[in-house]
Scaffold this motif. Structure first.
Motif, mmCIF file in Angstrom:
data_model
loop_
_atom_site.group_PDB
_atom_site.id
_atom_site.type_symbol
_atom_site.label_atom_id
_atom_site.label_comp_id
_atom_site.label_asym_id
_atom_site.label_seq_id
_atom_site.Cartn_x
_atom_site.Cartn_y
_atom_site.Cartn_z
ATOM 1 N N GLY A 74 27.687 39.172 35.313
ATOM 2 C CA GLY A 74 27.238 40.549 35.481
ATOM 3 C C GLY A 74 27.442 40.974 36.909
ATOM 4 O O GLY A 74 28.451 40.633 37.528
ATOM 5 N N VAL A 75 26.462 41.655 37.458
ATOM 6 C CA VAL A 75 26.581 42.241 38.790
ATOM 7 C C VAL A 75 26.761 41.188 39.876
ATOM 8 O O VAL A 75 27.201 41.498 40.981
ATOM 9 C CB VAL A 75 25.358 43.128 39.073
ATOM 10 N N GLU A 76 26.451 39.930 39.559
ATOM 11 C CA GLU A 76 26.557 38.877 40.576
ATOM 12 C C GLU A 76 27.972 38.343 40.758
ATOM 13 O O GLU A 76 28.235 37.618 41.726
ATOM 14 C CB GLU A 76 25.618 37.714 40.230
ATOM 15 N N GLY A 77 28.903 38.673 39.847
ATOM 16 C CA GLY A 77 30.172 37.962 39.876
ATOM 17 C C GLY A 77 31.410 38.794 39.665
ATOM 18 O O GLY A 77 31.418 40.012 39.851
ATOM 19 N N PHE A 78 32.475 38.110 39.279
ATOM 20 C CA PHE A 78 33.737 38.755 38.936
ATOM 21 C C PHE A 78 34.404 37.940 37.837
ATOM 22 O O PHE A 78 34.121 36.754 37.661
ATOM 23 C CB PHE A 78 34.664 38.871 40.160
ATOM 24 N N VAL A 79 35.281 38.581 37.093
ATOM 25 C CA VAL A 79 36.047 37.914 36.027
ATOM 26 C C VAL A 79 37.435 38.548 35.944
ATOM 27 O O VAL A 79 37.594 39.721 36.284
ATOM 28 C CB VAL A 79 35.343 38.034 34.650
ATOM 29 N N PRO A 80 38.416 37.788 35.457
ATOM 30 C CA PRO A 80 38.423 36.347 35.217
ATOM 31 C C PRO A 80 38.533 35.578 36.549
ATOM 32 O O PRO A 80 39.290 35.988 37.438
ATOM 33 C CB PRO A 80 39.672 36.119 34.365
ATOM 34 N N THR A 81 37.823 34.476 36.671
ATOM 35 C CA THR A 81 37.841 33.716 37.924
ATOM 36 C C THR A 81 39.195 33.065 38.177
ATOM 37 O O THR A 81 39.559 32.829 39.327
ATOM 38 C CB THR A 81 36.755 32.636 37.914
ATOM 39 N N SER A 82 39.964 32.800 37.122
ATOM 40 C CA SER A 82 41.258 32.118 37.289
ATOM 41 C C SER A 82 42.263 32.954 38.062
ATOM 42 O O SER A 82 43.244 32.422 38.594
ATOM 43 C CB SER A 82 41.849 31.762 35.924
ATOM 44 N N THR A 83 42.034 34.272 38.159
ATOM 45 C CA THR A 83 42.977 35.126 38.883
ATOM 46 C C THR A 83 43.040 34.771 40.362
ATOM 47 O O THR A 83 44.042 35.027 41.029
ATOM 48 C CB THR A 83 42.583 36.608 38.741
ATOM 49 N N ILE A 84 41.984 34.159 40.887
ATOM 50 C CA ILE A 84 41.941 33.827 42.306
ATOM 51 C C ILE A 84 42.864 32.658 42.629
ATOM 52 O O ILE A 84 43.262 32.467 43.774
ATOM 53 C CB ILE A 84 40.492 33.538 42.741
ATOM 54 N N ILE A 85 43.224 31.855 41.658
ATOM 55 C CA ILE A 85 44.176 30.770 41.901
ATOM 56 C C ILE A 85 45.582 31.165 41.452
ATOM 57 O O ILE A 85 46.468 30.321 41.320
ATOM 58 C CB ILE A 85 43.731 29.464 41.216
ATOM 59 N N GLY A 86 45.763 32.459 41.208
ATOM 60 C CA GLY A 86 47.094 32.962 40.890
ATOM 61 C C GLY A 86 47.467 32.899 39.427
ATOM 62 O O GLY A 86 48.627 33.148 39.074
ATOM 63 N N ASP A 87 46.510 32.598 38.548
ATOM 64 C CA ASP A 87 46.802 32.501 37.116
ATOM 65 C C ASP A 87 46.534 33.845 36.446
ATOM 66 O O ASP A 87 45.593 34.547 36.794
ATOM 67 C CB ASP A 87 45.915 31.430 36.485
ATOM 68 N N ASN A 88 47.345 34.203 35.473
ATOM 69 C CA ASN A 88 47.128 35.464 34.752
ATOM 70 C C ASN A 88 46.919 35.237 33.259
ATOM 71 O O ASN A 88 47.093 36.150 32.457
ATOM 72 C CB ASN A 88 48.289 36.427 34.980
ATOM 73 N N LEU A 89 46.493 34.008 32.887
ATOM 74 C CA LEU A 89 46.186 33.682 31.498
ATOM 75 C C LEU A 89 44.860 32.925 31.451
ATOM 76 O O LEU A 89 44.529 32.188 32.382
ATOM 77 C CB LEU A 89 47.278 32.819 30.874
ATOM 78 N N VAL A 90 44.122 33.104 30.358
ATOM 79 C CA VAL A 90 42.916 32.310 30.121
ATOM 80 C C VAL A 90 42.927 31.816 28.678
ATOM 81 O O VAL A 90 43.517 32.465 27.807
ATOM 82 C CB VAL A 90 41.630 33.127 30.386
ATOM 83 N N PRO A 91 42.256 30.690 28.381
ATOM 84 C CA PRO A 91 42.222 30.166 27.017
ATOM 85 C C PRO A 91 40.976 30.575 26.243
ATOM 86 O O PRO A 91 40.622 29.938 25.250
ATOM 87 C CB PRO A 91 42.241 28.652 27.255
ATOM 88 N N TYR A 92 40.250 31.620 26.692
ATOM 89 C CA TYR A 92 38.991 32.015 26.067
ATOM 90 C C TYR A 92 38.871 33.530 26.052
ATOM 91 O O TYR A 92 39.688 34.250 26.643
ATOM 92 C CB TYR A 92 37.799 31.394 26.802
ATOM 93 N N ASP A 93 37.845 34.015 25.364
ATOM 94 C CA ASP A 93 37.521 35.446 25.331
ATOM 95 C C ASP A 93 36.577 35.785 26.480
ATOM 96 O O ASP A 93 35.659 35.012 26.783
ATOM 97 C CB ASP A 93 36.804 35.797 24.016
ATOM 98 N N ILE A 94 36.781 36.940 27.087
ATOM 99 C CA ILE A 94 35.816 37.485 28.041
ATOM 100 C C ILE A 94 35.499 38.889 27.566
ATOM 101 O O ILE A 94 36.390 39.739 27.464
ATOM 102 C CB ILE A 94 36.376 37.523 29.477
ATOM 103 N N GLU A 95 34.231 39.135 27.250
ATOM 104 C CA GLU A 95 33.856 40.386 26.592
ATOM 105 C C GLU A 95 32.482 40.848 27.077
ATOM 106 O O GLU A 95 31.591 40.038 27.325
ATOM 107 C CB GLU A 95 33.821 40.166 25.079
ATOM 108 N N MET A 96 32.313 42.157 27.210
ATOM 109 C CA MET A 96 31.004 42.719 27.542
ATOM 110 C C MET A 96 30.085 42.667 26.318
ATOM 111 O O MET A 96 30.511 42.991 25.203
ATOM 112 C CB MET A 96 31.143 44.159 28.015
ATOM 113 N N LYS A 97 28.830 42.256 26.546
ATOM 114 C CA LYS A 97 27.839 42.179 25.481
ATOM 115 C C LYS A 97 26.762 43.251 25.627
ATOM 116 O O LYS A 97 26.134 43.637 24.657
ATOM 117 C CB LYS A 97 27.193 40.794 25.461
ATOM 118 N N VAL A 98 26.529 43.693 26.851
ATOM 119 C CA VAL A 98 25.679 44.848 27.144
ATOM 120 C C VAL A 98 26.514 45.759 28.031
ATOM 121 O O VAL A 98 26.963 45.358 29.100
ATOM 122 C CB VAL A 98 24.378 44.441 27.866
ATOM 123 N N GLY A 99 26.773 46.975 27.555
ATOM 124 C CA GLY A 99 27.709 47.857 28.237
ATOM 125 C C GLY A 99 27.263 48.245 29.638
ATOM 126 O O GLY A 99 26.068 48.302 29.944
#
Length: 235
Positions: A74-99
């Motif tokens: 939430g407000v404490e972080g950022f997503v996807p974290t893998s982007t910081i190591i130069g990756d543009n793919l993830v093997p999971y879903d990242i989705e908002m649960k409370v808008g």
């Protein structure tokens, strides 16, 4: 240009003034409604997101489409974290649960900006560590704690990110996030209500006694939160 004093996201706030000035021109405030899909398995990513409000989940998926929450953000972080190591793919879903809403930035821009500042990456890498600790404690909670204790932990984590006492979410959604059956969630909510820790009604969970919830969680809540404050929290 975006002013740092008006930003709620704690990763952006943790940047030095110089680093924030580098990032700010490339941030766009966008809606992140309920079920907004930040990332899907194997789908190329264009943006990273810094939530200003709302709650999202990183969801692990089985081959037949079943899912389980691996981590919350939430407000404490950022997503996807893998982007910081130069990756543009993830093997999971990242989705908002409370808008909510958040700032987004093109992945290519964060890579370019990190070449301009040796310090820019520091809060991002610290958050990657904190999120890994959270995922580890989610695994511990799922393996060693009761559904009542896990629900107490999850409610506390939601309250941390929303910033107030009332959470609007259905029993079905809680069951999906906790990888359990809806009747188990209903029973666990009744247990927490019986302890006078929460009030629950249709689609609403309200925290009544936060300190009591923390005690009830028996230690499955708190370590990742302490790590965040130790490494990133306001100084």
């Amino acid at each position: 240009m975006i002013e740092k004093t008006g930003v709620r996201n704690r990763i952006l706030k943790a940047l030095s003034d110089d680093d924030f000035s580098l990032v700010a021109p490339h941030l766009d405030l966008v809606p992140m409604p309920n079920r907004f899909k930040v990332a899907s398995p194997g789908q190329p990513l264009d943006y990273l997101y810094f939530p200003e409000s709302g709650i999202g989940a990183v969801m692990s998926l089985t081959p037949n489409g079943e899912s389980s929450e691996a981590g919350m953000f939430g407000v404490e972080g950022f997503v996807p974290t893998s982007t910081i190591i130069g990756d543009n793919l993830v093997p999971y879903d990242i989705e908002m649960k409370v808008g909510g809403a958040g700032y987004r930035m093109p992945i290519r821009m964060i890579a370019e900006l990190m070449l301009k500042s040796a310090s820019l990456h520091v809060p991002f890498v610290k958050y990657m560590h904190v999120f890994a600790v959270q995922v580890a404690f989610t695994a511990l909670a799922n393996a060693r704690f009761t559904i009542d204790q896990r629900l107490a932990r999850w409610i506390l984590m939601c309250q941390d990110r929303i910033g107030h006492d009332t959470l609007e979410i259905t029993h079905e959604y809680i069951a999906m996030l906790l990888s359990t059956r809806r009747p188990s969630v209903t029973n666990a909510l009744h247990v927490l209500e019986g302890e006078r820790l929460i009030r629950s009604s249709r689609g609403i969970v309200a925290v009544v006694n936060r300190k009591g919830l923390e005690r009830f969680s028996r230690g499955c809540y708190g370590v990742p939160e302490h790590e965040f404050e130790r490494l990133i929290g306001d100084r």
